[in-house]
Design an enzyme around this catalytic site. Structure first.
Site, mmCIF file in Angstrom:
data_model
loop_
_atom_site.group_PDB
_atom_site.id
_atom_site.type_symbol
_atom_site.label_atom_id
_atom_site.label_comp_id
_atom_site.label_asym_id
_atom_site.label_seq_id
_atom_site.Cartn_x
_atom_site.Cartn_y
_atom_site.Cartn_z
ATOM 1 N N CYS A 2 36.779 37.682 26.553
ATOM 2 C CA CYS A 2 36.594 36.711 25.479
ATOM 3 C C CYS A 2 35.245 36.021 25.688
ATOM 4 O O CYS A 2 34.810 35.814 26.817
ATOM 5 C CB CYS A 2 37.657 35.622 25.419
ATOM 6 S SG CYS A 2 39.298 36.244 25.089
ATOM 7 N N ARG A 27 32.160 41.127 25.346
ATOM 8 C CA ARG A 27 33.271 40.568 26.128
ATOM 9 C C ARG A 27 34.624 40.768 25.455
ATOM 10 O O ARG A 27 35.663 40.455 26.030
ATOM 11 C CB ARG A 27 33.049 39.064 26.366
ATOM 12 C CG ARG A 27 31.774 38.751 27.108
ATOM 13 C CD ARG A 27 31.607 37.259 27.258
ATOM 14 N NE ARG A 27 32.608 36.697 28.133
ATOM 15 C CZ ARG A 27 32.523 36.662 29.451
ATOM 16 N NH1 ARG A 27 31.454 37.158 30.048
ATOM 17 N NH2 ARG A 27 33.473 36.138 30.177
ATOM 18 N N TRP A 75 39.238 39.109 23.391
ATOM 19 C CA TRP A 75 39.858 40.298 23.968
ATOM 20 C C TRP A 75 41.303 39.897 24.230
ATOM 21 O O TRP A 75 41.580 39.040 25.072
ATOM 22 C CB TRP A 75 39.155 40.701 25.270
ATOM 23 C CG TRP A 75 39.622 42.012 25.808
ATOM 24 C CD1 TRP A 75 39.194 43.247 25.427
ATOM 25 C CD2 TRP A 75 40.597 42.227 26.831
ATOM 26 N NE1 TRP A 75 39.844 44.218 26.148
ATOM 27 C CE2 TRP A 75 40.709 43.631 27.013
ATOM 28 C CE3 TRP A 75 41.394 41.383 27.609
ATOM 29 C CZ2 TRP A 75 41.588 44.194 27.939
ATOM 30 C CZ3 TRP A 75 42.269 41.946 28.535
ATOM 31 C CH2 TRP A 75 42.351 43.339 28.698
ATOM 32 N N ASN A 101 38.746 31.085 27.121
ATOM 33 C CA ASN A 101 38.675 32.389 27.785
ATOM 34 C C ASN A 101 39.432 32.243 29.098
ATOM 35 O O ASN A 101 39.149 31.338 29.877
ATOM 36 C CB ASN A 101 37.203 32.747 28.039
ATOM 37 C CG ASN A 101 37.052 33.911 29.005
ATOM 38 O OD1 ASN A 101 37.887 34.813 29.023
ATOM 39 N ND2 ASN A 101 35.994 33.891 29.796
ATOM 40 N N GLY A 102 40.407 33.136 29.328
ATOM 41 C CA GLY A 102 41.197 33.055 30.558
ATOM 42 C C GLY A 102 42.666 33.246 30.229
ATOM 43 O O GLY A 102 43.016 33.712 29.135
ATOM 44 N N GLU A 487 32.377 59.243 38.118
ATOM 45 C CA GLU A 487 31.642 58.402 37.172
ATOM 46 C C GLU A 487 31.409 59.151 35.845
ATOM 47 O O GLU A 487 31.547 58.577 34.766
ATOM 48 C CB GLU A 487 30.319 57.948 37.807
ATOM 49 C CG GLU A 487 29.369 57.181 36.913
ATOM 50 C CD GLU A 487 29.952 55.877 36.352
ATOM 51 O OE1 GLU A 487 31.054 55.477 36.741
ATOM 52 O OE2 GLU A 487 29.287 55.294 35.483
ATOM 53 N N LYS A 491 32.730 57.793 32.271
ATOM 54 C CA LYS A 491 31.829 57.554 31.131
ATOM 55 C C LYS A 491 32.349 58.284 29.897
ATOM 56 O O LYS A 491 32.411 57.722 28.810
ATOM 57 C CB LYS A 491 30.393 58.021 31.415
ATOM 58 C CG LYS A 491 29.571 57.151 32.308
ATOM 59 C CD LYS A 491 29.072 55.883 31.679
ATOM 60 C CE LYS A 491 29.966 54.724 31.980
ATOM 61 N NZ LYS A 491 29.987 54.095 33.254
ATOM 62 N N GLU A 494 35.778 56.801 28.531
ATOM 63 C CA GLU A 494 35.790 55.443 27.975
ATOM 64 C C GLU A 494 35.042 55.341 26.652
ATOM 65 O O GLU A 494 35.370 54.503 25.829
ATOM 66 C CB GLU A 494 35.267 54.407 28.977
ATOM 67 C CG GLU A 494 33.799 54.463 29.259
ATOM 68 C CD GLU A 494 33.352 53.399 30.251
ATOM 69 O OE1 GLU A 494 33.918 52.314 30.275
ATOM 70 O OE2 GLU A 494 32.393 53.685 31.006
ATOM 71 N N HIS A 510 44.115 72.513 45.265
ATOM 72 C CA HIS A 510 45.358 71.865 45.720
ATOM 73 C C HIS A 510 46.164 71.324 44.546
ATOM 74 O O HIS A 510 46.991 70.430 44.707
ATOM 75 C CB HIS A 510 45.013 70.758 46.716
ATOM 76 C CG HIS A 510 44.317 71.294 47.924
ATOM 77 N ND1 HIS A 510 44.979 72.004 48.909
ATOM 78 C CD2 HIS A 510 43.023 71.293 48.279
ATOM 79 C CE1 HIS A 510 44.111 72.385 49.829
ATOM 80 N NE2 HIS A 510 42.912 71.966 49.466
ATOM 81 N N LYS A 609 33.494 44.083 28.474
ATOM 82 C CA LYS A 609 32.561 44.328 29.573
ATOM 83 C C LYS A 609 32.903 43.519 30.813
ATOM 84 O O LYS A 609 32.827 44.000 31.920
ATOM 85 C CB LYS A 609 31.145 44.020 29.130
ATOM 86 C CG LYS A 609 30.132 44.466 30.170
ATOM 87 C CD LYS A 609 28.791 44.733 29.583
ATOM 88 C CE LYS A 609 27.869 45.352 30.599
ATOM 89 N NZ LYS A 609 28.228 46.751 30.898
HETATM 90 C C1 F6R Z 1 32.677 51.236 33.065
HETATM 91 C C2 F6R Z 1 32.507 49.830 33.383
HETATM 92 C C3 F6R Z 1 33.564 49.157 34.169
HETATM 93 C C4 F6R Z 1 32.965 48.120 35.129
HETATM 94 C C5 F6R Z 1 34.085 47.331 35.804
HETATM 95 C C6 F6R Z 1 33.540 46.351 36.820
HETATM 96 O O1 F6R Z 1 31.571 51.761 32.389
HETATM 97 O O2 F6R Z 1 31.549 49.210 32.995
HETATM 98 O O3 F6R Z 1 34.357 50.076 34.853
HETATM 99 O O4 F6R Z 1 32.182 48.784 36.069
HETATM 100 O O5 F6R Z 1 34.814 46.640 34.837
HETATM 101 O O6 F6R Z 1 32.701 45.413 36.238
HETATM 102 P P1 F6R Z 1 31.685 44.575 37.111
HETATM 103 O O7 F6R Z 1 30.685 45.530 37.666
HETATM 104 O O8 F6R Z 1 31.080 43.596 36.160
HETATM 105 O O9 F6R Z 1 32.482 43.908 38.188
#
Ligand code: F6R
Length: 614
Positions: A2, A27, A75, A101-102, A487, A491, A494, A510, A609
């Site tokens: 949020c 956010r 969010w 937010n929270g 990774e 990517k 998501e 396995h 994010k």
């Molecule tokens: C994926 C992504 C998330 C963040 C995760 C941690 O592309 O961005 O998996 O890496 O939420 O976020 P931070 O790095 O801000 O602690």
């Protein structure tokens, strides 16, 4: 998650709030809302979905001659993403509004008590409890009512409150959720926001609120107090070096693509000034640990979530190899739920773009409590982790707006490699010769990434013709590149919503090899490194089962072309830096597929994010 924004000052408030919210939409984007005060009355506009939906209905309100208000982008945690659940939330009278937010953990019991006292609720959110609780405690003194109410609340909050009874004043308060205040230059008013980018168009002078602090904001003043004692707290003003243009798309179709192309700069910014280009000697005084403390370290925990966790997995290889310290890597949400053998000889390093991720933050708090040293690798200046850790190694990636982490990840890798060299050098396990070799390789990698980017983008957009409509995808890698397979899969899933998994190449037989048939794309990372022959054997096993291979390997490796037509060649670099290089095609593949599928690349569904809830 949020995003909240508040403003009191000479500008018209609605455009200020919308501009701020636009920069906080990463956010959360389940709903958006704004409230402003005009002629003694509060006017509220709220809407399900993205900010653009709100902008579409707000129309003439944009011109409202109001100079104080609040905004929110959500969010969803408690209650579906509907208009009714969108913030701001009001008390029964409609004279008091709250954005939040929270999570208010004891909201259920508070709500039942307030209902029993006659309060009428109109949403399913935990936030609405705050509005009614403050109303219940309000006897003319808003600050006293807020302090009393927050004392009754369990959980995390960053809030903004506006009440018609104090028409020139906004109150902000925080506990465990980020909140930053903006001090307008030349009497341009006072701001509050969940994150710095929202403030950048208006001011670079900011004050970070700490837990259990509140602020009283008027057009001409921004004062901070303790929620516990009520006493004034003297705060420092920090001047932010980011500028507003850094948080714009600059002609790219998506932030994610722009941020992928900013990676060479992000590496350079993170590395330069910290390493001697001749000797490879690293200086990281900001780590906050004296030599005797560094030498006493017996074990390192790397704690992070998501993409940042993948950076940690790569760093384990590096630190164990070059600094000779045993490393354990933990997903932050698991870290604190096991028996942690931490003492003053254990260094815990959190890795986080935002510095606000709730699980990671809780992890370092616990490590500190157990007597360990804590360092954070973080991108956001002044974020909570940087204020709580004993030392901070900043990544200098600049603001990352795309929800999927790209340049933040690459700069984390650069910072972790620096840290590895630093530890190895300070503990005298890394020779001068090796330092020089690795240091130069690190400095040089930015240019290699710069060189490959344009060609790779074009190549990827062609290559995905045959793959963008697949249902599943596998990524495999080995050794230091195994985390890059994870990774790459993250990517892709998501942002394109294609089911994707990353595996250690040797692990396929396995179990997962059962998934392979002529429909299954498998992207394999096969640089000519120490485990090259092993990965080639694994690739042959996939080919024998008719998997659709995409190989990413070293320029000049003609053998790869005999296995599949879909080969992407990358220049040879120091093999320990391959994770930085091999991430780039994986990011571009995910980007090209998602863009081709028409997905919302920068704001994928269900994500936010900054994950500030556990
Ligand atoms: C994926 C992504 C998330 C963040 C995760 C941690 O592309 O961005 O998996 O890496 O939420 O976020 P931070 O790095 O801000 O602690």
């Amino acid at each position: 998650m949020c995003g909240i924004v508040g403003y009191a000052g000479p500008r018209r408030v609605v455009p200020v709030i919308l501009e701020g919210l636009r920069r906080l939409e990463y956010r959360g984007y389940d709903s958006a809302g704004v409230v402003y005060l005009q002629d003694g009355k509060l006017t509220k506009h709220r809407c399900q979905g993205k900010l653009s939906n709100l902008e579409a209905i707000i129309d003439e309100a944009i011109l409202a001659p109001s100079h104080i208000g609040l905004g929110h982008t959500r969010w969803a945690t408690h209650g579906a993403p509907t208009t009714e659940n969108a913030h701001p939330h009001s008390d029964c009278s409609g004279d008091l509004v709250v954005v939040h937010n929270g999570i208010i953990e004891n909201y259920h019991s508070l709500r039942e008590e307030l209902k029993a006292r006659g309060h009428r609720f109109t949403s399913e959110t935990d936030t609405e409890v705050l509005a009614h609780l403050i109303e219940e405690n309000l006897q003319g003194d808003l600050v006293a009512a807020i302090r009393k109410s927050l004392d009754m609340v369990e959980g995390s909050y960053a809030i903004g409150v506006l009440w018609t009874g104090m028409p020139d004043t906004l109150i902000a308060a925080r506990n465990q959720s980020p909140l930053v205040l903006g001090v307008g230059e030349n009497q341009q008013g006072s701001f509050m926001a969940s994150d710095i980018p929202a403030l950048l168009p208006f001011t670079k002078d900011v004050i970070f609120l700490d837990d259990r602090e509140f602020a009283v904001l008027t057009a001409g003043d921004c004062s901070v107090y303790s929620l516990v004692s009520g006493e004034k707290v003297e705060k420092n003003i920090t001047t932010i070096v980011w500028n507003a243009a850094m948080a714009e798309k600059a002609g790219y179709k998506h932030f994610m693509l722009k941020e992928i192309f900013e990676q060479p700069q992000a590496i350079t910014n993170t590395v330069s000034g910290r390493i001697d280009p001749e000797s490879g000697q690293v200086d990281l005084p900001e780590i906050g640990l004296a030599d005797h403390e560094l030498n006493a370290i017996e074990r390192i925990f790397l704690v992070a979530c998501g993409t940042s966790w993948h950076a940690a997995l790569v760093a384990k290889y590096w630190i164990e190899k070059y600094a000779g310290i045993p490393v354990e890597v933990d997903i932050a949400s698991e870290f604190r739920y096991r028996t942690l053998l931490i003492n003053e000889k254990v260094l815990t390093i959190s890795i986080s773009q935002s510095g606000e991720t709730a699980d990671t933050l809780a992890g370092i708090r616990l490590a500190k409590k157990l007597g360990g040293k804590v360092v954070t690798i973080c991108n956001v200046v002044g974020s909570t982790m940087t204020r709580e850790a004993h030392g901070t190694v900043y990544t200098h990636a600049g603001p990352e707006i795309g929800v999927a982490s790209t340049k933040a990840f690459i700069s984390q890798l650069a910072a972790l490699f620096l840290l590895t060299l630093y530890l190895g050098q300070r503990r005298h396990v890394l020779s001068n010769e090796k330092s020089r070799e690795l240091g130069r390789a690190l400095i040089g990698i930015a240019e290699v990434v710069q060189d490959i980017l344009p060609g790779l983008e074009t190549r990827m957009s062609q290559l995905i013709d045959g793959f963008f409509s697949c249902r599943d995808f596998l990524f495999v890698g080995r050794g230091v590149n195994f985390p890059i397979a994870l990774e790459g899969a993250l990517k892709l899933k998501e942002i394109s919503y294609i089911h994707a998994e990353g595996y250690a190449a040797g692990e396929l037989k396995h179990g997962p090899i059962a998934l392979i048939d002529k429909e299954m794309p498998v992207l394999a990372l096969v640089p000519q490194d120490a485990v090259y022959q092993k990965v080639i054997s694994n690739v042959e096993e996939i080919k024998a089962r008719q998997g659709r291979l995409i190989l990413i390997g070293t320029e000049g490796d003609g053998h790869l072309k005999t296995i599949t037509d879909d080969v992407i060649y990358l220049p040879a670099v120091h093999e320990d830096l391959n994770p930085i290089l091999y991430t780039i095609p994986a990011q571009l593949l995910a980007y090209a597929v998602a863009a081709r599928r028409g997905c919302d690349v920068d704001q994928p569904r269900n994500l936010a994010k900054s994950v500030t809830v556990e």
